[in-house]
Design a protein around this motif. Structure first.
Motif, PDB file in Angstrom:
ATOM      1  N   VAL A 121      -1.112  -4.297  10.742  1.00 40.17           N
ATOM      2  CA  VAL A 121      -1.799  -5.551  11.028  1.00 40.17           C
ATOM      3  C   VAL A 121      -1.082  -6.670  10.280  1.00 40.17           C
ATOM      4  O   VAL A 121      -0.836  -6.564   9.078  1.00 40.17           O
ATOM      5  CB  VAL A 121      -3.290  -5.475  10.601  1.00 40.17           C
ATOM      6  CG1 VAL A 121      -3.954  -6.839  10.719  1.00 40.17           C
ATOM      7  CG2 VAL A 121      -4.017  -4.436  11.433  1.00 40.17           C
ATOM      8  N   ASP A 122      -0.737  -7.700  11.004  1.00 42.98           N
ATOM      9  CA  ASP A 122      -0.044  -8.829  10.419  1.00 42.98           C
ATOM     10  C   ASP A 122      -0.953  -9.529   9.406  1.00 42.98           C
ATOM     11  O   ASP A 122      -2.067  -9.936   9.728  1.00 42.98           O
ATOM     12  CB  ASP A 122       0.352  -9.804  11.542  1.00 42.98           C
ATOM     13  CG  ASP A 122       1.087 -11.008  11.018  1.00 42.98           C
ATOM     14  OD1 ASP A 122       0.467 -12.087  10.976  1.00 42.98           O
ATOM     15  OD2 ASP A 122       2.258 -10.860  10.642  1.00 42.98           O
ATOM     16  N   GLU A 162     -14.360   2.030  -0.082  1.00 45.75           N
ATOM     17  CA  GLU A 162     -14.348   1.658   1.333  1.00 45.75           C
ATOM     18  C   GLU A 162     -13.405   0.487   1.591  1.00 45.75           C
ATOM     19  O   GLU A 162     -12.668   0.466   2.579  1.00 45.75           O
ATOM     20  CB  GLU A 162     -15.766   1.310   1.784  1.00 45.75           C
ATOM     21  CG  GLU A 162     -15.883   1.079   3.270  1.00 45.75           C
ATOM     22  CD  GLU A 162     -17.321   0.834   3.707  1.00 45.75           C
ATOM     23  OE1 GLU A 162     -17.497   0.561   4.901  1.00 45.75           O
ATOM     24  OE2 GLU A 162     -18.240   0.913   2.879  1.00 45.75           O
ATOM     25  N   THR A 163     -13.390  -0.488   0.689  1.00 48.24           N
ATOM     26  CA  THR A 163     -12.507  -1.645   0.828  1.00 48.24           C
ATOM     27  C   THR A 163     -11.053  -1.205   0.752  1.00 48.24           C
ATOM     28  O   THR A 163     -10.211  -1.633   1.539  1.00 48.24           O
ATOM     29  CB  THR A 163     -12.801  -2.694  -0.262  1.00 48.24           C
ATOM     30  OG1 THR A 163     -14.170  -3.072  -0.175  1.00 48.24           O
ATOM     31  CG2 THR A 163     -11.913  -3.905  -0.125  1.00 48.24           C
ATOM     32  N   LEU A 164     -10.753  -0.325  -0.195  1.00 53.38           N
ATOM     33  CA  LEU A 164      -9.391   0.182  -0.343  1.00 53.38           C
ATOM     34  C   LEU A 164      -8.967   0.972   0.886  1.00 53.38           C
ATOM     35  O   LEU A 164      -7.845   0.824   1.378  1.00 53.38           O
ATOM     36  CB  LEU A 164      -9.311   1.063  -1.589  1.00 53.38           C
ATOM     37  CG  LEU A 164      -8.054   0.850  -2.402  1.00 53.38           C
ATOM     38  CD1 LEU A 164      -8.178  -0.411  -3.224  1.00 53.38           C
ATOM     39  CD2 LEU A 164      -7.816   2.020  -3.274  1.00 53.38           C
ATOM     40  N   GLU A 165      -9.857   1.808   1.403  1.00 49.28           N
ATOM     41  CA  GLU A 165      -9.540   2.590   2.599  1.00 49.28           C
ATOM     42  C   GLU A 165      -9.303   1.680   3.796  1.00 49.28           C
ATOM     43  O   GLU A 165      -8.420   1.936   4.615  1.00 49.28           O
ATOM     44  CB  GLU A 165     -10.650   3.597   2.875  1.00 49.28           C
ATOM     45  CG  GLU A 165     -10.657   4.735   1.871  1.00 49.28           C
ATOM     46  CD  GLU A 165     -11.880   5.646   1.976  1.00 49.28           C
ATOM     47  OE1 GLU A 165     -12.796   5.353   2.786  1.00 49.28           O
ATOM     48  OE2 GLU A 165     -11.907   6.649   1.242  1.00 49.28           O
ATOM     49  N   ILE A 213      -5.856   0.229   3.456  1.00 48.80           N
ATOM     50  CA  ILE A 213      -4.853   1.238   3.828  1.00 48.80           C
ATOM     51  C   ILE A 213      -4.780   1.362   5.342  1.00 48.80           C
ATOM     52  O   ILE A 213      -3.688   1.423   5.923  1.00 48.80           O
ATOM     53  CB  ILE A 213      -5.178   2.593   3.165  1.00 48.80           C
ATOM     54  CG1 ILE A 213      -4.994   2.497   1.649  1.00 48.80           C
ATOM     55  CG2 ILE A 213      -4.311   3.709   3.749  1.00 48.80           C
ATOM     56  CD1 ILE A 213      -5.568   3.680   0.891  1.00 48.80           C
ATOM     57  N   GLU A 214      -5.930   1.393   5.992  1.00 52.36           N
ATOM     58  CA  GLU A 214      -5.973   1.508   7.445  1.00 52.36           C
ATOM     59  C   GLU A 214      -5.286   0.307   8.109  1.00 52.36           C
ATOM     60  O   GLU A 214      -4.526   0.462   9.057  1.00 52.36           O
ATOM     61  CB  GLU A 214      -7.428   1.603   7.906  1.00 52.36           C
ATOM     62  CG  GLU A 214      -7.583   1.887   9.380  1.00 52.36           C
ATOM     63  CD  GLU A 214      -9.041   2.071   9.774  1.00 52.36           C
ATOM     64  OE1 GLU A 214      -9.353   1.774  10.938  1.00 52.36           O
ATOM     65  OE2 GLU A 214      -9.866   2.498   8.927  1.00 52.36           O
ATOM     66  N   ILE A 262       0.850  -1.197   0.000  1.00 54.79           N
ATOM     67  CA  ILE A 262       0.000   0.000   0.000  1.00 54.79           C
ATOM     68  C   ILE A 262       0.884   1.246   0.000  1.00 54.79           C
ATOM     69  O   ILE A 262       0.587   2.222  -0.688  1.00 54.79           O
ATOM     70  CB  ILE A 262      -0.937  -0.001   1.225  1.00 54.79           C
ATOM     71  CG1 ILE A 262      -1.901  -1.191   1.181  1.00 54.79           C
ATOM     72  CG2 ILE A 262      -1.686   1.313   1.340  1.00 54.79           C
ATOM     73  CD1 ILE A 262      -2.901  -1.158   0.059  1.00 54.79           C
ATOM     74  N   GLU A 263       1.981   1.195   0.743  1.00 54.27           N
ATOM     75  CA  GLU A 263       2.892   2.334   0.816  1.00 54.27           C
ATOM     76  C   GLU A 263       3.445   2.692  -0.567  1.00 54.27           C
ATOM     77  O   GLU A 263       3.486   3.864  -0.946  1.00 54.27           O
ATOM     78  CB  GLU A 263       4.039   2.026   1.775  1.00 54.27           C
ATOM     79  CG  GLU A 263       5.027   3.167   1.920  1.00 54.27           C
ATOM     80  CD  GLU A 263       6.167   2.797   2.851  1.00 54.27           C
ATOM     81  OE1 GLU A 263       6.954   1.884   2.504  1.00 54.27           O
ATOM     82  OE2 GLU A 263       6.274   3.426   3.910  1.00 54.27           O
TER      83      GLU A 263
END
Length: 105
Positions: free
Chosen positions: A92-93, A79-82, A85-86, A44-45
């Motif tokens: 989160v492993d 929403e799924t993408l956000e 990212i969160e 994501i980064e």
């Protein structure tokens, strides 16, 4: 994710791979791998860096604007993408998340 989308956005902005690498802080070789679909699982980064350098919303890297459908017929909504990212920002492993998904199934 389809690397052709990154290449399309890059070329539409008149950027070379070298210029996108400089702007994003992502190596030229890694960008090339992404564009040629030799690397299909960027973090994501990395996607955030590329999107910022291309001056687009990260969601745009997944969406085909001409048909408003996601590339490769996946159904990623904003929403799924956000949420992804969160989860990434919260470190989160991934393996534990997969275990949780399996439990929920």
């Amino acid at each position: 994710m389809d690397g052709a989308k990154i290449k399309d956005l890059r070329t539409k902005r008149g950027l070379s791979l070298t210029e996108l690498a400089k702007r994003s802080g992502v190596s030229k070789s890694y960008l090339s791998f992404l564009e040629r679909n030799m690397q299909q699982n960027p973090s994501i980064e990395v996607l955030e860096k590329i999107a910022k350098a291309l001056d687009v919303n990260m969601y745009s890297l997944f969406i085909d604007e001409t048909t408003c459908t996601s590339i490769k017929a996946t159904h990623l909504d904003r929403e799924t993408l956000e949420l992804a990212i969160e989860l990434d920002n919260a470190n989160v492993d991934k393996e534990k998340l997969r275990m949780l998904i399996d439990l929920l199934k």
